[in-house]
Design an enzyme around this catalytic site. Structure first.
Site, PDB file in Angstrom:
ATOM      1  N   TYR A  53       0.835  -1.206   0.000  1.00  0.00           N
ATOM      2  CA  TYR A  53       0.000   0.000   0.000  1.00  0.00           C
ATOM      3  C   TYR A  53       0.869   1.255   0.000  1.00  0.00           C
ATOM      4  CZ  TYR A  53      -4.161  -2.836   1.046  1.00  0.00           C
ATOM      5  OH  TYR A  53      -5.186  -3.744   0.996  1.00  0.00           O
ATOM      6  N   PRO A 216     -16.507  -3.910  -0.049  1.00  0.00           N
ATOM      7  CA  PRO A 216     -17.931  -4.203   0.159  1.00  0.00           C
ATOM      8  C   PRO A 216     -18.852  -3.177  -0.504  1.00  0.00           C
ATOM      9  CG  PRO A 216     -16.967  -3.282   2.143  1.00  0.00           C
ATOM     10  CD  PRO A 216     -15.827  -3.557   1.208  1.00  0.00           C
ATOM     11  N   GLY A 219     -15.912  -0.481  -4.886  1.00  0.00           N
ATOM     12  CA  GLY A 219     -15.213   0.699  -5.387  1.00  0.00           C
ATOM     13  C   GLY A 219     -16.001   1.977  -5.265  1.00  0.00           C
TER      14      GLY A 219
END
Length: 325
Positions: A53, A216, A219
């Site tokens: 990340y 969930p 996007g």
């Protein structure tokens, strides 16, 4: 906040998992600190990140931000069940043949040490394989994880993006090695992505593996944002959104009847599945985080669940009953 055991382990985690993917690229450090402080204050103790990340060329950036937040003290580290991941490439494979994506005992050892350094901690509660690597044997994998488990550098092993067959294989091999095996599977799951109901969710529930849904809100599409700003995630999916518009309009109308936001209804729907431990929320701002907290108190009625199933049909149940007698 409500809590649940992570899979069949005795570890208690909040029913919402704070995803940190936006920290750095989309959320500046000061705002990220505010979100993490607010999470602790609200009882959200489950934080998820990954070594990759931050994005190219700043992979590791997000872990560094979390590490600097921990370094402020005040008991922050002790209040967090920390999860990170290994698999993605952290170097140039043209320069370092082991710098690309994949899993190996060599890579797991090196990347774990790098994550611990960036996170400014000596242990990680949940160390997750970010993707399956079928080119590496489970003999190598479980032996590689056994060492840091015994050293106390990691508490549990988890998976992400595994198929049902991979979960079964992992647990079979873990038992063969006299190990506890996987406690979690982080998987894409939402009202718009229900294929996991065929194999992954039933396998995870039967094996005692807690499911942690990522994306969930698909996007942001299930977040009710019908006027996305240029450059936003939903703007990039505008063509897909147009195809989904009839369903999304019905979804918005249902949420208005319930008096709830689309995002919260979509999250509550994932929580209603008994295989799910905690969906991952990825707030970019403190306000977004605060708006999400009531999800754990939101219980959807059977009529509402049926209405959602009508709007977003699933695969028809578990395999093979979904397609065979």
């Amino acid at each position: 906040m409500k809590y649940a055991n992570l899979g069949r382990s005795g570890l208690k985690v909040s029913r919402l998992c704070l995803g940190t993917m936006n920290f750095g690229p989309s959320t500046e450090e000061k705002e990220a600190f505010k979100i993490m402080d607010a999470a602790i204050d609200a009882g959200v103790n489950f934080f998820d990140t990954a070594n990759v990340y931050g994005g190219t060329p700043k992979r590791g950036w997000t872990e560094e931000i979390i590490g600097r937040w921990f370094a402020q003290g005040g008991g922050r580290r002790e209040k967090v069940v920390l999860a990170t991941k290994v698999y993605g490439g952290m170097g140039d494979p043209h320069v370092d043949p082991n710098g690309g994506a994949g899993l190996s005992a060599y890579k797991i050892r090196r990347h774990l040490e790098d994550s611990l350094r960036r996170l400014q901690t000596d242990h990680i509660e949940l160390y997750q394989m970010h993707h399956v690597d079928r080119s590496v044997s489970w003999d190598e994998l479980w032996n590689a994880f056994d060492i840091p488990l015994k050293q106390g550098k990691i508490g549990y092993v988890g998976a992400s993006n595994f198929a049902g067959r991979d979960l079964v294989k992992a647990q079979y091999e873990a038992k063969h090695h006299g190990m506890f095996g996987l406690v979690s599977e982080q998987h894409k799951y939402s009202l718009l992505c229900r294929l996991p109901e065929l194999e992954v969710l039933p396998a995870a529930e039967e094996l005692g593996i807690g499911v942690i849904p990522w994306s969930p809100l698909d996007g942001g599409i299930l977040g009710g944002n019908w006027n996305p700003q240029p450059g936003s995630r939903t703007a990039k999916q505008s063509e897909r959104m147009e195809k989904l518009r009839p369903q999304l309009e019905r979804f918005t109308a249902l949420c208005k009847e319930l008096g709830e936001s689309e995002a919260n209804v979509a999250l509550a729907w994932t929580l209603a599945n008994p295989a799910v431990t905690a969906p991952i929320i990825g707030p970019r701002t403190l306000r977004q985080f605060e708006d999400t907290l009531r999800v754990v108190e939101l219980e959807l009625s059977e009529d509402t669940l049926k209405a959602l199933n009508d709007i977003f049909p699933g695969p028809g149940g578990e395999a093979p009953r979904a397609y065979a007698w």
